[in-house]
Design a protein around this motif. Sequence first.
Motif, PDB file in Angstrom:
ATOM      1  N   SER A  11       0.838  -1.197   0.000  1.00 39.97           N
ATOM      2  CA  SER A  11       0.000   0.000   0.000  1.00 39.97           C
ATOM      3  C   SER A  11       0.870   1.244   0.000  1.00 39.97           C
ATOM      4  N   GLN A  12       0.462   2.253  -0.766  1.00 46.89           N
ATOM      5  CA  GLN A  12       1.200   3.507  -0.811  1.00 46.89           C
ATOM      6  C   GLN A  12       1.183   4.222   0.530  1.00 46.89           C
ATOM      7  N   LEU A  13       0.244   3.888   1.386  1.00 51.71           N
ATOM      8  CA  LEU A  13       0.200   4.481   2.716  1.00 51.71           C
ATOM      9  C   LEU A  13       1.405   4.075   3.556  1.00 51.71           C
ATOM     10  N   TYR A  14       1.961   2.911   3.261  1.00 52.92           N
ATOM     11  CA  TYR A  14       3.111   2.417   4.020  1.00 52.92           C
ATOM     12  C   TYR A  14       4.436   2.562   3.275  1.00 52.92           C
ATOM     13  N   ALA A  15       4.376   2.932   2.008  1.00 53.94           N
ATOM     14  CA  ALA A  15       5.596   2.959   1.197  1.00 53.94           C
ATOM     15  C   ALA A  15       6.657   3.884   1.771  1.00 53.94           C
ATOM     16  N   SER A  16       6.262   5.052   2.278  1.00 59.28           N
ATOM     17  CA  SER A  16       7.253   5.997   2.799  1.00 59.28           C
ATOM     18  C   SER A  16       7.907   5.506   4.075  1.00 59.28           C
ATOM     19  N   LEU A  17       7.279   4.554   4.744  1.00 59.87           N
ATOM     20  CA  LEU A  17       7.833   4.001   5.975  1.00 59.87           C
ATOM     21  C   LEU A  17       8.849   2.902   5.693  1.00 59.87           C
ATOM     22  N   PHE A  18       8.600   2.110   4.649  1.00 61.77           N
ATOM     23  CA  PHE A  18       9.425   0.924   4.425  1.00 61.77           C
ATOM     24  C   PHE A  18      10.299   0.969   3.164  1.00 61.77           C
ATOM     25  N   TYR A  19       9.937   1.767   2.177  1.00 59.97           N
ATOM     26  CA  TYR A  19      10.610   1.715   0.884  1.00 59.97           C
ATOM     27  C   TYR A  19      11.465   2.955   0.629  1.00 59.97           C
ATOM     28  N   GLN A  20      12.130   2.962  -0.511  1.00 62.18           N
ATOM     29  CA  GLN A  20      12.939   4.090  -0.968  1.00 62.18           C
ATOM     30  C   GLN A  20      12.499   4.396  -2.401  1.00 62.18           C
ATOM     31  N   PRO A  21      12.198   5.644  -2.718  1.00 65.03           N
ATOM     32  CA  PRO A  21      11.508   5.960  -3.980  1.00 65.03           C
ATOM     33  C   PRO A  21      12.189   5.449  -5.234  1.00 65.03           C
ATOM     34  N   GLN A  22      13.502   5.622  -5.357  1.00 59.70           N
ATOM     35  CA  GLN A  22      14.169   5.237  -6.599  1.00 59.70           C
ATOM     36  C   GLN A  22      14.095   3.735  -6.843  1.00 59.70           C
ATOM     37  N   VAL A  23      14.327   2.956  -5.798  1.00 61.27           N
ATOM     38  CA  VAL A  23      14.276   1.501  -5.959  1.00 61.27           C
ATOM     39  C   VAL A  23      12.846   1.030  -6.165  1.00 61.27           C
ATOM     40  N   THR A  24      11.897   1.677  -5.523  1.00 62.18           N
ATOM     41  CA  THR A  24      10.493   1.345  -5.747  1.00 62.18           C
ATOM     42  C   THR A  24      10.118   1.571  -7.203  1.00 62.18           C
TER      43      THR A  24
END
Length: 451
Positions: A2-15
């Motif tokens: 979910s995009q709601l959690y992406a900023s907590l667990f992911y990194q934009p470029q690799v995503t």
Amino acid sequence: MSQLYASLFYQPQVTEIFSDRALVMYMVEAETALAKAQAEVGVIPQSAATVIQQVAQNVLDKIDFDALAVAAGLAGNIAIPFVKQLTAIVKAQDPEAARFVHWGATSQDILDTACILQCRDALAQIETLLQQCYQTTLMQTEIYRHQVMIGRTWLQQALPITFGHKLARWASGFKRDLDRLETIKSRVFTAQLGGAVGSLASLQQHGSAVVAAYSKCLGLSQPSCTWHGERDRLVELASTVALIMGSLGKMARDWSLMMQTEIGEVSEPTAKGRGGSSTMPHKRNPVAAAAILAAANRVPVLMSSLYQSMVQEHERSLGSWHAEWLAIPEIFQLTAGSLARTLDVLKGMEVDVDRMKNNLECTSGLIMAEAVMMALAPKMGRLQAHHVVEAACQTAIENQVHLMSVISELDEVKQHFTLDQIQQFFSSDSYLGNIQDQIDTVLQEATGEIQ
């Protein structure tokens, strides 16, 4: 995720590298390289390869991603409907060139190669973040190399160390991670092209030449033979990334424990809205550590599926290969996100040196018991010295007094040492072993002074 959690667990470029659009872009790159290689060898007309390359320049805007998603569920992989759409797009420009799209390849060739290209670009992002973490940790090691704090074993106070030594150990881990990445690149970033069963029979006598040209076009290593059913390259790559994730989890565990209210030696960086509680206004939670530790719990499970997927049937597998599509992107994204969180903490970590000093004294000298024992050992033997100091510790605990006051009254100690010498035994600065030598070695490794 979910995009709601992406900023907590992911990194934009690799995503972005592992997004649907990017995957199709990498597949286009593989198909384009295939056509170019085959034209160079003389398998297909140069005119067809030229048209395919021209179409590829803006083909993403013509791909129907919704239709692709529906068709993938029916076809069993995304490559089959992708090739159909690509062929149709090429045909609209040049029907003759469309005949040579995906010539002699199989779906897995394109998907495996696209995966390798994704991983290569994602690993470049991870390597950049890793290098930044390494350099930042080295800088912090220099700053805190002499800052004495308590070392802990089994979650209990043990002996003095320095905060710089803890940081140096983290830096040393980053260095090993960087070294591992460098050693695997030529081995794992390898093109895949084998046709239906790995024989490239469809290309007749031109198979080897096409593979060589294809690999060169993509900037990938040329395989000695097809690896459809042998997944060690991807598993080694993912394992190396997972090792990074495990190390980050260890660091996050350390600083989250050091953030406990009763310890309070470090804190994550402050920012508006960061680390708060919905009900307790005073809370300052280790939110970066929470995200990293969650990822460190998740990645080993994903790795387990990759290890299990190595056991494949014959030339190309059923199901095992498909499991990689779920696990590999997640491993890379979680690790990249955790590296970004770690870098943020390393740059902005708040260190409370006064709490470090106070925590050294919270056992009333018990942490220096080994130092006293080792000073007594040459005089009375190690075992006897251990008995004497152990009994003194028990007395200090029972009477709630400082260990030094008990030790300084023992006749077997006073006959060998003056009060000034006994006091020196309880100086945490004097019992740090070779920590500074270790720190020097880590710093020298970074500058290339030690090979």
